[in-house]
Scaffold this motif. Structure first.
Motif, short mmCIF file in Angstrom:
data_model
loop_
_atom_site.label_atom_id
_atom_site.label_comp_id
_atom_site.label_asym_id
_atom_site.label_seq_id
_atom_site.Cartn_x
_atom_site.Cartn_y
_atom_site.Cartn_z
N GLU A 14 0.85 -1.18 0.00
CA GLU A 14 0.00 0.00 0.00
C GLU A 14 0.90 1.24 0.00
OE1 GLU A 14 -0.22 -2.61 1.88
OE2 GLU A 14 -2.27 -3.38 1.74
N THR A 22 5.33 4.41 7.94
CA THR A 22 5.92 3.93 9.20
C THR A 22 6.95 2.84 8.96
OG1 THR A 22 4.07 2.43 9.42
CG2 THR A 22 3.92 4.51 10.62
N LEU A 23 7.05 2.35 7.73
CA LEU A 23 8.04 1.31 7.43
C LEU A 23 9.28 1.95 6.79
CD1 LEU A 23 5.83 -1.54 5.91
CD2 LEU A 23 6.48 -1.14 8.29
N GLU A 27 12.09 -2.46 4.79
CA GLU A 27 10.89 -3.17 5.25
C GLU A 27 9.82 -3.21 4.15
OE1 GLU A 27 11.39 -2.21 10.02
OE2 GLU A 27 10.10 -0.95 8.78
N LEU A 31 8.35 -6.61 2.43
CA LEU A 31 6.91 -6.89 2.36
C LEU A 31 6.50 -7.21 0.92
CD1 LEU A 31 4.26 -6.93 3.94
CD2 LEU A 31 4.11 -4.44 3.61
N ARG A 34 7.80 -10.69 -0.02
CA ARG A 34 7.04 -11.78 0.60
C ARG A 34 5.70 -11.97 -0.10
NH1 ARG A 34 7.81 -10.59 5.59
NH2 ARG A 34 5.83 -9.65 6.13
N ARG A 35 5.07 -10.86 -0.43
CA ARG A 35 3.77 -10.96 -1.11
C ARG A 35 3.92 -11.56 -2.52
NH1 ARG A 35 0.68 -5.40 0.92
NH2 ARG A 35 0.36 -6.15 3.04
N GLY B 10 6.03 -4.50 10.67
CA GLY B 10 5.53 -3.70 9.56
C GLY B 10 4.27 -4.30 8.96
N GLU B 11 4.25 -5.58 8.81
CA GLU B 11 3.08 -6.27 8.26
C GLU B 11 1.85 -5.96 9.12
OE1 GLU B 11 2.37 -9.95 5.79
OE2 GLU B 11 2.45 -7.82 5.49
N ILE B 13 1.34 -3.41 10.99
CA ILE B 13 0.89 -2.02 10.83
C ILE B 13 0.08 -1.87 9.56
CG2 ILE B 13 1.71 0.31 10.37
CD1 ILE B 13 4.15 -0.51 12.22
N ILE B 14 0.59 -2.46 8.49
CA ILE B 14 -0.11 -2.35 7.21
C ILE B 14 -1.49 -2.99 7.29
CG2 ILE B 14 -0.10 -3.26 4.87
CD1 ILE B 14 2.06 -1.70 4.39
N ARG B 15 -1.54 -4.17 7.91
CA ARG B 15 -2.82 -4.88 8.00
C ARG B 15 -3.82 -4.06 8.82
NH1 ARG B 15 -0.93 -10.54 7.47
NH2 ARG B 15 -0.69 -10.59 5.21
#
Lengths: 401, 177
Positions: A14, A22-23, A27, A31, A34-35, B10-11, B13-15
């Motif tokens: 996103e 915040t990442l 990071e 993400l 991994r996705r 981080g995951e 937070i995004i979720r």
């Protein structure tokens, strides 16, 4: 060509403004990777090589690939290729990965575009280093000033109005509002676009892309390996891979003054002829189900539609205003909302490839999926005065066979 | 390992931000300032050094491709169409046609103070455009700047008093009439 390359997985994060993110950069990359691996159904040890890109001086770090593979959980032995083309680096990543797979040297290559517009407190100063130093930069020529040259010339030749430019922006925002991964998801009115702060005539702030943070990853693999493994159920999910049917890149002169005609995208016209011939595209308006263009400034989308054969010279705006490029139109364009609403540097340049592949896979976010899409076009451009252009055609394997 | 890795955090937070598009960050992102302040001396090379030396002497030097006859200003070592080394040098008149320009309403750190106009000038006899500042524009954001200075206007170079071998040895271009 001995091997065919497909996209077998895509991972997006996103997007947000840097202020809200915040990442960290790594990071976000983790993400997205991994996705992508979850999507393709591959374990990390399936990755034979990584292709990633960076932009000199944009990030306050020279991260490159020095420790990327370890931090991504891919291991310590996968070779890493770092691409840095000085413009549209992200638009070249999948092309490099696909060439590696097609040549037979690698079977499963991970492509990673990170958030390279992330961190500079005065990003325009960083981006302006892209303007040709010595000759053109000392004139106060920055990124959107270079972009505005084409807008001015196109406006002068075809009578484009500020309202036309606003209509392009309104349409892009309406699409981005549907995309859960987009950054600017607000709808906007033509009046708001026109009354925004003027940047470089005729462009206002609302006609220019935002600075976003996000990461994009893609898994590019050998078509026959993916098909046989999926048929036997040994590896991967049942995702429909997207065949990279044809692709190419093309460059203009380095100095802006070397452009022949600012009111036409001749470099893109030439590239389209080449790539269409390879994919046997005879009538682009009929042959594609949806298109993702790298159009960070409002005037670029109509000009690109013309260069790519979807509209006659000067007819790009009319095509957009007619509703043909809307989600329910006959040629939905930039269902993602495009870079006008989300631009995270290298990730932003890789995004059109990711979305165009997702459309063929049938795995785009439900809100932006074009039903039954099985041939799509992805486009990238960048560099000084948009010196570089790149294109790829995706097809379903069923259609191609 | 007892604490979650950064990426797992981080995951989460995004979720948690959910599908409503509202960022639900638990705190303001933590940042720390890093400063790069690097200076460079760029070597211009033989071709551009000769061009810059010409500017110092109020001369606009160009070169051409023997294969396609294109004339380049600024000069270049290779023809980007034929991929042949360029050959002959020539001096162009300091006058030409303003083909396109934009008005910069917003500049950037270290750049000129806006508003200013930057244009592409086709010097007489040149195949390429020379980018430079142009004057004669009516800086009124309510009207079309082209009303006062249309594309196609004949312009000429105005030389800077002090010239040091820099592109700004030309102060700007102004309407020729």
């Amino acid at each position: 060509m001995p091997y065919r390359a497909v996209v077998s997985g895509v991972g997006l994060t996103e997007a947000t403004s840097p202020r809200k993110q915040t990442l960290s950069s790594i990071e976000l990359c983790q993400l997205a990777v991994r996705r992508a691996l979850e999507h393709s159904g591959d374990a990390p040890d399936r990755i034979d090589a990584i292709v990633t890109g960076n932009i000199d001086g944009f990030e306050g770090t020279v991260l490159g690939a020095k420790h990327l593979t370890r931090l991504l959980g891919i291991g310590s032995t996968a070779p890493v290729v770092v691409v840095n083309t000085g413009g549209t680096t992200g638009g070249n990543l999948m092309q490099v990965a696909a060439r590696m797979v097609r040549s037979g040297t690698h079977r499963v290559v991970l492509c990673l575009g990170g958030p390279t517009f992330f961190g500079a407190t005065d990003l325009q100063s960083a981006i302006n280093t892209n303007s040709p130093m010595i000759i053109e930069q000392p004139l106060g020529m920055g990124a959107y000033h270079m972009g505005a040259f084409a807008a001015c010339a196109y406006q002068d030749r075809f009578g484009l109005t500020p309202e036309d430019l606003a209509a392009v922006v309104v349409a892009d925002h309406a699409k981005a509002a549907r995309n859960p991964y987009a950054h600017l998801r607000n709808t906007i009115s033509a009046d708001e676009v026109l009354s925004a702060r003027p940047l470089s005539a005729p462009l206002t702030q609302a006609m220019v892309c935002p600075v976003s943070t996000s990461a994009v990853a893609m898994v590019v693999a050998d078509a026959d390996t993916v098909r046989s493994e999926r048929a036997s159920g040994s590896v991967g999910r049942a995702t429909r891979p997207a065949l990279i049917k044809a692709m190419g890149m093309s460059a203009d002169p380095y100095l802006g003054g070397g452009k022949g005609d600012f009111a036409r995208m001749e470099n893109l016209e030439n590239l389209a002829r080449r790539v269409y011939a390879r994919a046997d595209i005879r009538n682009p308006a009929e042959d594609f189900d949806t298109v993702e263009l790298f159009a960070p400034y409002a005037h670029m989308q109509p000009m690109q539609l013309e260069a790519l054969g979807f509209a006659s010279p000067g007819g790009g705006v009319e095509l957009i205003r007619s509703g043909a490029t809307d989600p329910e139109g006959r040629l939905p364009v930039n269902m993602s909302g495009g870079p006008k609403c989300t631009n995270a540097g290298v990730a932003g340049e890789l995004a059109p490839y990711a979305y165009a592949a997702l459309q063929v896979m049938g795995d785009a976010p439900a809100e932006i999926q074009v039903a039954g899409a099985d041939r799509t076009l992805a486009h990238g451009t960048g560099g000084t005065f948009f010196q570089f252009e790149n294109l790829a055609v995706f097809e379903s394997l069923t259609r191609s066979n | 390992m007892t604490s979650p890795t950064a990426s797992q955090a981080g995951e989460a937070i995004i979720r948690r931000s959910g599908s409503d598009g509202v960022a639900a960050s638990p705190s303001r992102p933590a940042t720390q300032e890093v400063n790069w302040n690097l200076r460079y001396d760029i070597h211009l090379g033989a071709t551009w050094s000769r061009f810059m030396d010409g500017l110092r002497q109020r001369k606009l030097l160009a070169n051409s491709c023997a294969s396609c006859s294109r004339v380049f200003v600024p000069p270049q070592a290779y023809c980007e169409s034929c991929f042949e080394p360029t050959a002959e040098w020539l001096e162009l008149p300091a006058e030409g046609t303003l083909e396109v320009y934009t008005v910069a309403w917003h500049g950037f750190t270290g750049g000129p103070t806006p508003p200013y106009a930057i244009g592409g000038i086709r010097l007489d006899g040149a195949s390429t455009l020379l980018m430079h500042h142009v004057v004669g524009v009516d800086f009124d954001s309510e009207s079309d700047p082209k009303d006062a200075l249309p594309f196609g206007t004949r312009v000429r170079a105005v030389w800077a008093e002090e010239r040091v071998g820099h592109v700004l040895d030309i102060s700007h271009f102004e309407p020729a009439s």
